[in-house]
Design an enzyme around this catalytic site. Structure first.
Site, PDB file in Angstrom:
ATOM      1  N   ASP A 271       0.860  -1.177   0.000  1.00  0.00           N
ATOM      2  CA  ASP A 271       0.000   0.000   0.000  1.00  0.00           C
ATOM      3  C   ASP A 271       0.907   1.243   0.000  1.00  0.00           C
ATOM      4  OD1 ASP A 271      -2.146   1.673   0.019  1.00  0.00           O
ATOM      5  OD2 ASP A 271      -3.221   0.605   1.584  1.00  0.00           O
TER       6      ASP A 271
HETATM    7  C1  NOJ Z   1      -4.073   3.819   0.094  1.00  0.00           C
HETATM    8  C2  NOJ Z   1      -5.211   2.847   0.191  1.00  0.00           C
HETATM    9  O1  NOJ Z   1      -5.142   2.153   1.408  1.00  0.00           O
HETATM   10  C3  NOJ Z   1      -5.270   1.852  -0.940  1.00  0.00           C
HETATM   11  O2  NOJ Z   1      -6.460   1.132  -0.847  1.00  0.00           O
HETATM   12  C4  NOJ Z   1      -5.134   2.534  -2.265  1.00  0.00           C
HETATM   13  O3  NOJ Z   1      -5.244   1.601  -3.301  1.00  0.00           O
HETATM   14  C5  NOJ Z   1      -3.812   3.268  -2.284  1.00  0.00           C
HETATM   15  N1  NOJ Z   1      -3.793   4.270  -1.241  1.00  0.00           N
HETATM   16  C6  NOJ Z   1      -3.511   3.903  -3.631  1.00  0.00           C
HETATM   17  O4  NOJ Z   1      -4.245   5.029  -3.819  1.00  0.00           O
END
Ligand code: NOJ
Length: 768
Positions: A271
């Site tokens: 993430d």
């Molecule tokens: C943080 C989020 O937790 C995740 O779900 C997302 O895909 C990413 N950012 C990318 O934007």
């Protein structure tokens, strides 16, 4: 693809990638592991990457996130393909979570359709639009089971149940990826967040998780396994730690379970800056945690550039191996190959395709149907709904004529200006017959501090210049002139989603005041509730005539809701997350374990498991949802009462539509395992069927149950079933079922089985 052709593709892919890996420098390999966010795109974390353009030309970037559109991406791709030494194309990704530009209802809403074909189609439409906009990778589906509505990200998932999430995971992966990733209407899916992100302590985002391996395997991991079985191309690690180890370096999860046990060969991406955040978790500096992540099986580093900046040094120090770097790089190149990027890196940048596909009439129609099918009718006293198309309607509430909040969380590609608010939908559906008296009535919230936090991506929680009392008076005046009040209330879009935890999940006070004043008029009061989570609504349940839970519906919100309000569509949605009576009950979910001191039904009894101040049951249970018609269930009929081993049990009910309207019903099958070597949930969903019946029509609906459906992971982490009694429950919700019991026996020699530590107990305590 035929087997021979697949082998051929694999050989071609291998030879291309082998050739590249031989020519790539260490820096270029690390570049492929680098996924960057540009300040010009949708930013979802504190950091963004600097000098992305320069790094791309130097081969220091493998992919980009949250930028799209053919023109923009063509320019960026040219940097990689024309300027970088080895001409390796970039992989463009984005959070296409519930539609791209045609925004569908939020995932929690879609799950309430219990309609896997519709869910698959919504993912396919999202993929078609995303791929027409140059994207080839979406960070969806989120398959995190969650039983905590305080957690803002319940909006992004399929609710509290494992079995349902397993089916949704497979449907979404199929919808996004189709059969061929290189087509212009498919994108690679990414199951997230691996793992246990939905179990964050206290419902606070990014928070810690400590959980027994048995519970993980029973409740939280199966949807990921289902995504892997469906062929998902990638998985995203979670922000949280799991039993003391951050998920992005968790060997037990990433290596032992994901890679070895499930045989996953696709990309594992972190993430957003999750590697860097492991330093804040307290497990080492950036160099240490980057090496640990790679070693655990992470391939791609989202935004943090820990891999790019530290792995060279770690390799020199022997902390990681060339093999580990090559393996990660190969997985990314393989994905690019399968996505058709090596064939033609520009093939997904076609303005004509974008114009034709994006927000097409067919896509909008599908989204409108999805809105209607996602709505859950929670209450309908005296059949106030459906509304008459010639009624005088007071349309009130801060979300009644609002475009900014309709799309809900994670609609980064959506344009609120294209959204249909409820006021417009009502006009479209009721035509000139209905008289609409509109008054806003209240702000979403009067709390300026809260509004500031909600308005980070632009103003969505507007505080009106008029004083609250005046707004309420205007709404009451409209109500008094009307036959019925429709109050569209709920959350602002940023009240759920990432980092949108709430400790009070009721309607904001401003709206409660409005509803009290409206109820006092004595006019029938219909609530349309928009939110990204279950809300606590005890007062509303007592005082409103009807409650329609519409969630956030996306681009076609208003039309879909109006279809339901006026009865053009008979609601059939069923809750996929229990609605607590108050936050103190959380977690409250249907598949809870038994206690040694069960309480009598919703009553207080000293020294039993209950509260002094609230019942144990939720306000609205999992699987609950009303219709404008009535469905009657016959008693459960079983094909056998005694079974052995792999025999199949057929469980049936006859469903009759005894009302006056055609409608659909989701028939739910639950199984209870009353005695086992581990404690078991009171019941678990094991099947569901959505059946459409004309008034007066009857249908026999059957489920086939095999011993596969009886399996569970025991305390020794062995997954199998145990002989004995099982109770089959079938009904309209988790709390309204009829049941019948069977005995299921095993014919193996129990002594032989007991001898092997890997084999499960041959029978339950006390089983025959
Ligand atoms: C943080 C989020 O937790 C995740 O779900 C997302 O895909 C990413 N950012 C990318 O934007």
């Amino acid at each position: 693809m035929a087997e021979g052709a697949a082998r051929n593709t694999d050989r071609k892919m291998k030879s291309l990638i082998d050739g590249l890996l031989r020519r790539m420098t260490l820096e270029e390999k690390l570049g492929q592991l680098n996924l960057v966010a540009d300040a010009g795109g949708a930013v979802t974390g504190a950091a963004v990457n600097k000098d992305a353009g320069k790094k791309i030309s130097q081969g220091m970037v493998g992919g980009m996130l949250n930028v799209w559109s053919p023109d923009k991406l063509r320019g960026i791709q040219e940097l990689a393909v024309e300027k970088s030494r080895l001409h390796i194309p970039l992989l463009f990704s984005a959070d296409v979570i519930h539609g791209h530009k045609t925004v569908f209802p939020i995932p929690l809403a879609l799950s309430c359709t219990w309609d896997m074909k519709l869910i698959e189609k919504s993912a396919h439409i999202a993929a078609t639009e995303a791929a027409a906009d140059g994207l080839k990778w979406t960070f969806s589906p989120m398959v995190d089971v969650s039983r905590d509505p305080r957690w803002g990200r319940v909006a992004e998932g399929g609710g509290e149940d494992t079995y349902l999430n397993v089916h949704i995971a497979a449907a979404m992966v199929k919808g996004y990826q189709g059969k061929d990733l290189s087509r212009t209407d498919t994108v690679m899916a990414c199951a997230k967040h691996f793992a246990l992100y939905g179990a964050a302590e206290a419902g606070r985002d990014y928070n810690t998780v400590d959980m027994s391996p048995q519970k993980m395997r029973e409740v939280y991991l199966p949807p990921f396994e289902a995504a892997v079985k469906a062929g998902v191309g990638s998985l995203m690690t979670a922000f949280n730690d799991v039993n003391g180890v951050p998920a992005s370096m968790h060997k037990g999860l990433l290596k032992d379970i994901l890679r070895k046990e499930w045989g996953f060969g696709g990309i594992v991406v972190t993430d957003y800056t999750a590697i860097n955040e492991m330093t804040a978790h307290g497990v080492g500096d950036l160099k240490t945690v980057s090496a640990l992540a790679l070693k655990a099986g992470v391939d791609m580093d989202m935004v943090g550039e820990g891999f790019l900046t530290t792995l060279k040094q770690s390799l020199a120090e022997g902390k990681v191996t060339q093999r580990e770097i090559n393996r990660a790089c190969r997985r990314i190149l393989e994905a690019k190959y399968k996505l058709g990027l090596f064939d033609d890196p520009y093939q997904f940048f076609s303005k004509q395709r974008a114009e034709k596909k994006i927000l097409s009439a067919a896509h909008r129609q599908a989204a409108r149907e999805a809105v209607a099918r996602s709505c859950v009718l929670l209450k309908n006293k005296d059949n106030v709904l459906p509304l008459k198309k010639n009624a005088t309607i007071a349309l009130v509430g801060p979300l009644a004529d609002d475009k900014k909040n309709m799309l809900g969380t994670w609609a980064v590609g959506g344009d609120p200006e294209k959204a249909i608010p409820v006021a417009e939908g009502i006009k479209n559906v009721a035509g000139d017959g209905a008289t609409i008296l509109y008054a806003k009535g209240a702000n979403i919230t009067d709390d300026a501090e809260l509004a500031k936090k909600l308005n980070v991506f632009g103003e969505t929680a507007t505080i009106d210049a008029r004083p609250p009392a005046q707004m309420i008076a205007e709404a009451v005046a409209a109500a008094e002139k009307s036959d019925v009040i429709v109050a569209v209330v709920g959350e602002a879009k940023e009240m759920s989603g990432e980092c949108s935890g709430r400790t009070d999940i009721s309607l904001p006070k401003s709206q409660c005041k409005l509803l009290k004043a409206l109820a006092a008029t004595g006019k029938p009061l219909v609530l349309v509730v928009m939110s990204g989570r279950p809300l606590t609504m005890e007062w509303e349940d007592k005082h409103a005539s009807s409650i329609l839970m519409s969630w956030f519906g996306g681009t076609e919100t208003g039309n879909g809701i109006a279809d339901v309000l006026f009865g053009d569509y008979n609601p059939a949605g069923k809750l996929t997350a229990s609605f607590p009576r108050n936050v103190g009950q959380i977690p409250v979910y249907y598949a809870h374990k038994k206690t040694g001191r069960p309480a009598p039904a919703d009553a207080f009894k000293k020294f039993t498991s209950c509260y002094l101040d609230a019942p144990n049951t939720p306000l609205y249970p999992f699987g609950y949802g009303l219709s404008y018609t009535r469905f009657d269930y016959s008693p459960v009929q079983l094909s056998n009462t005694e079974l052995r081993d792999n025999e199949t049990l057929k469980a049936s009910v006859t469903l009759t539509n005894t009302g006056k309207r055609a409608g659909a019903e989701v028939i739910q099958l639950y199984i209870e395992d009353p005695v086992a070597s581990s404690t078991r949930p009171v019941k678990e969903l094991k099947g569901f069927k959505k059946v459409f019946l004309q008034p007066g029509e009857k249908k026999k609906v059957s489920f086939e149950i095999t011993s596969e459906d009886l399996k569970f992971t025991n305390a020794d982490l062995v997954r199998d079933w145990e002989a004995g009694e099982f109770v089959v429950h079938i009904g309209t919700s988790s709390a309204a079922t009829q049941s019948s019991a069977v005995q299921w026996r095993r014919s193996e020699n129990p002594r032989r089985l007991a001898a092997s530590p890997k084999t499960p107990p041959a029978r339950k305590h006390g089983a025959p």
